[in-house]
Structures are given as C-alpha cells and as structure tokens.
Design an enzyme around this catalytic site. Structure first.
Site, PDB file in Angstrom:
ATOM      1  N   GLY A   1      -4.208  -2.295  -7.328  1.00 46.59           N
ATOM      2  CA  GLY A   1      -2.584  -1.921  -7.232  1.00 46.59           C
ATOM      3  C   GLY A   1      -2.091  -1.663  -8.711  1.00 46.59           C
ATOM      4  O   GLY A   1      -0.797  -1.504  -8.674  1.00 46.59           O
TER       5      GLY A   1
ATOM      6  N   GLY B   1      -7.220   0.814  -1.340  1.00 46.39           N
ATOM      7  CA  GLY B   1      -5.600   0.369  -0.810  1.00 46.39           C
ATOM      8  C   GLY B   1      -4.722   1.593  -0.605  1.00 46.39           C
ATOM      9  O   GLY B   1      -4.587   2.164   0.005  1.00 46.39           O
ATOM     10  N   GLY B   2      -3.789   1.356  -1.932  1.00 48.93           N
ATOM     11  CA  GLY B   2      -2.703   2.192  -1.784  1.00 48.93           C
ATOM     12  C   GLY B   2      -2.971   3.779  -1.442  1.00 48.93           C
ATOM     13  O   GLY B   2      -2.436   4.443  -0.471  1.00 48.93           O
TER      14      GLY B   2
ATOM     15  N   TRP C   1      -5.447  -0.886   4.505  1.00 44.94           N
ATOM     16  CA  TRP C   1      -3.804  -0.728   4.760  1.00 44.94           C
ATOM     17  C   TRP C   1      -3.107  -1.634   4.339  1.00 44.94           C
ATOM     18  O   TRP C   1      -1.800  -1.654   4.006  1.00 44.94           O
ATOM     19  CB  TRP C   1      -3.579  -0.109   6.026  1.00 44.94           C
ATOM     20  CG  TRP C   1      -4.126   1.378   6.408  1.00 44.94           C
ATOM     21  CD1 TRP C   1      -4.693   2.045   5.593  1.00 44.94           C
ATOM     22  CD2 TRP C   1      -3.920   2.075   7.735  1.00 44.94           C
ATOM     23  NE1 TRP C   1      -4.966   3.262   6.291  1.00 44.94           N
ATOM     24  CE2 TRP C   1      -4.428   3.416   7.410  1.00 44.94           C
ATOM     25  CE3 TRP C   1      -3.319   1.752   8.950  1.00 44.94           C
ATOM     26  CZ2 TRP C   1      -4.528   4.198   8.307  1.00 44.94           C
ATOM     27  CZ3 TRP C   1      -3.141   2.711   9.824  1.00 44.94           C
ATOM     28  CH2 TRP C   1      -3.777   3.947   9.645  1.00 44.94           C
ATOM     29  N   LYS C   2      -3.579  -2.800   4.016  1.00 50.59           N
ATOM     30  CA  LYS C   2      -2.754  -4.061   3.675  1.00 50.59           C
ATOM     31  C   LYS C   2      -1.502  -4.287   4.648  1.00 50.59           C
ATOM     32  O   LYS C   2      -1.840  -4.145   5.945  1.00 50.59           O
ATOM     33  CB  LYS C   2      -2.374  -4.056   2.208  1.00 50.59           C
ATOM     34  CG  LYS C   2      -3.465  -3.723   1.195  1.00 50.59           C
ATOM     35  CD  LYS C   2      -3.490  -4.045  -0.174  1.00 50.59           C
ATOM     36  CE  LYS C   2      -4.634  -3.729  -0.911  1.00 50.59           C
ATOM     37  NZ  LYS C   2      -4.619  -3.881  -2.163  1.00 50.59           N
TER      38      LYS C   2
HETATM   39  P1  13P Z   1      -5.466  -0.411  -4.567  1.00 49.38           P
HETATM   40  O1  13P Z   1      -6.581   0.716  -4.398  1.00 49.38           O
HETATM   41  O2  13P Z   1      -4.430  -0.297  -4.025  1.00 49.38           O
HETATM   42  O3  13P Z   1      -5.741  -0.901  -6.084  1.00 49.38           O
HETATM   43  O4  13P Z   1      -6.105  -1.579  -3.680  1.00 49.38           O
HETATM   44  C1  13P Z   1      -7.584  -2.019  -3.802  1.00 49.38           C
HETATM   45  C2  13P Z   1      -7.936  -2.823  -2.914  1.00 49.38           C
HETATM   46  O5  13P Z   1      -7.324  -4.105  -3.011  1.00 49.38           O
HETATM   47  C3  13P Z   1      -8.486  -2.550  -1.424  1.00 49.38           C
HETATM   48  O6  13P Z   1      -8.899  -3.696  -0.815  1.00 49.38           O
END
Ligand code: 13P
Length: 264
Positions: free
Chosen positions: A175, A236-237, A10-11
């Site tokens: 991202g 990620g996103g 989820w960053k």
């Molecule tokens: P995204 O899926 O947003 O490209 O991010 C990937 C990521 O860094 C997962 O750790």
C-alpha cells in the site's frame, strides 16, 4: 512447470451490492490461458462474487481473506474453514495486516494453514519482513523464522497436494507505492525455497509456487514476472481496478506461455 497465479486481495472494500459486477468486469478483462486467477473479496461478498463468476467465468476461483484456526466454537464474529464450503476454494492466511491488527502469530497461522487444508481450501500463506528488518540486513532471517513458525509442523505431502502457495509480501511495500525490485523479490523467493529445503521439503521446495505482493501494478508487473523464481502476484489496491488487472494478467499470460502452460 510451476503454475502462474494472479490473486486479487480486495481487503475491506466492496459490498454485496457491487462486488458481483466488479468481479464480472475483472473476469471479462483477464481471460488469459494458463493463468490461475483468484478473487478474494470480503466474507460478506463471497456469495455475490461466487454467483457472478459462476455465470460469467467459472475459471476464476474465489478465495477468502482469512479463516479461524479452530473448526468451530465460541469465537464471536469469526469464520471457520468448513463454513466456506460452497463459497470459496482458496484462502489467504497470515496476511501482515492480520499479523499487525489481530495479533496473529506464526503458530496460529500454521494452524490456519492446517484448517485450510483440512477443508480443501488452497492456502496462500503470506510472509514478509518490516522495513527495519530489511535495512538491518535481516529480511531473509525474519522470513525463515516465519516459515519455520508457520510450516515447521506441516505435513509436507498434504501441503503440496492441497495446493499451498506462498506470497512474499514485504510489509514496507504494501500500500505504499514502493514495490520491491524484481531482483530483491526473486532473491527472497530463492531464500524461501532454500529455507523450505532446509526444513526437509526436499524436492517439494522447487515446485511450490511463490507470489510477490506489495504495490503490484500493471506498470511494475513485467519487472517482477521477468524473474523465473516468481510465479505470480498477490495484488491489493490495483486489484479493484479492472484496467490494472487486465494489464497484470496479460503480462502473467506471457509468463504462462513461456512456461508452456498455454499455447503460443
Ligand atoms: P497493495 O497491492 O495494495 O500494496 O497490497 C498488497 C497486499 O497486501 C496484497 O495482499
């Protein structure tokens, strides 16, 4: 057969007020036999996510996004692996955003892997090349160097028993909406296993789960998981969107059934 893992990173998103309900919704939309699911929220949301999942779906594991490479000490603002006791059972280490923003080196990341294993946390070790490296044909060399720097001193049996997972995340795909092709991701997964073999991992290399990460979505997951070398995704996103996670984990369920990890 290697396990199939879908991990949500989820960053720096969600708050303690909304993380629990998002985790509950995702858990309910992703019940899929044979797929290991992990949600990695920010530190301050770990307790909320743990409580929500304990109530609704204890099969979903909770992970942190980082730990410090020391066990304790004068490190203002940092979190040590033992502090996650009761909060998380997995941890992401060496994410490229931390390599970039916190200056993490392979040596420091290797120590984080050790601290995770010491604390009984399953590490997801991230590796991956920059765009310039790929364009110059150096992608596999860079990833080999990262693996040697992070795992060169590792106790192999301990890493295996501690459930180490590697995530191949090409930096240019994170991202950006530009994912690696299944073919390229699989080629790198094979290269990672060759590197580990050359580092003395022998029989352990083929059994190590390797995830792909970088703009994974419900649309491209099928291409990625069609590759037998790839054992799941670090998302990620799209991991903040229940519809996306439902599609991603549903596709992972097909792989799990094909591998005999779940009944047909
Ligand atoms: P995204 O899926 O947003 O490209 O991010 C990937 C990521 O860094 C997962 O750790």
């Amino acid at each position: 057969m290697r396990e199939v893992v879908i991990a949500a990173n989820w960053k720096m998103h969600t708050t303690p007020g909304d993380a629990g309900s998002l985790a509950r919704t995702i858990a309910a939309r992703t019940r899929e036999a044979g797929v290991t699911r992990v949600i990695c929220p920010p530190f301050v949301c770990l307790a909320a996510v743990r409580d929500a999942l304990a109530e609704s779906d204890p099969e979903v594991a909770v992970g942190a996004q980082n730990i410090h490479h020391e066990v304790a000490g004068a490190y203002t603002g940092e979190v040590a692996a033992p502090m996650l006791d009761g909060l998380a059972t997995w941890v992401i280490v060496g994410h490229s955003e931390r390599r970039r923003d916190a200056g993490e080196t392979d040596a420091v990341i290797g120590r984080k892997v050790d601290r995770a294993l010491d604390a009984g946390l399953r590490p997801i070790l991230c590796v991956g090349e920059q765009l310039a490296d790929r364009e110059d044909g150096r992608a596999t060399d860079i990833v080999d160097k990262q693996l040697r720097g992070c795992l060169g001193e590792a106790d192999l049996a301990r890493a295996r028993d501690g459930g180490l997972v590697i995530a191949y995340e090409p930096v240019w795909a994170i991202g950006t909406g530009r994912n690696a092709t299944g073919f390229d991701a699989a080629a790198m997964a094979d290269a990672i296993r060759s590197s580990l073999d050359a580092m003395g991992w022998g029989d352990l290399a083929p059994s190590l789960p390797i995830l792909y990460g970088g703009s994974v979505s419900s649309t491209n997951i099928a291409e990625i998981l069609a590759e037998p070398s790839i054992d799941g995704a670090l998302v990620g996103g799209a991991s903040l969107k229940p519809d996306e996670m439902a599609g991603i984990v549903a596709r992972a369920g097909i792989t799990a059934r094909a591998r005999g990890l779940a009944p047909d």
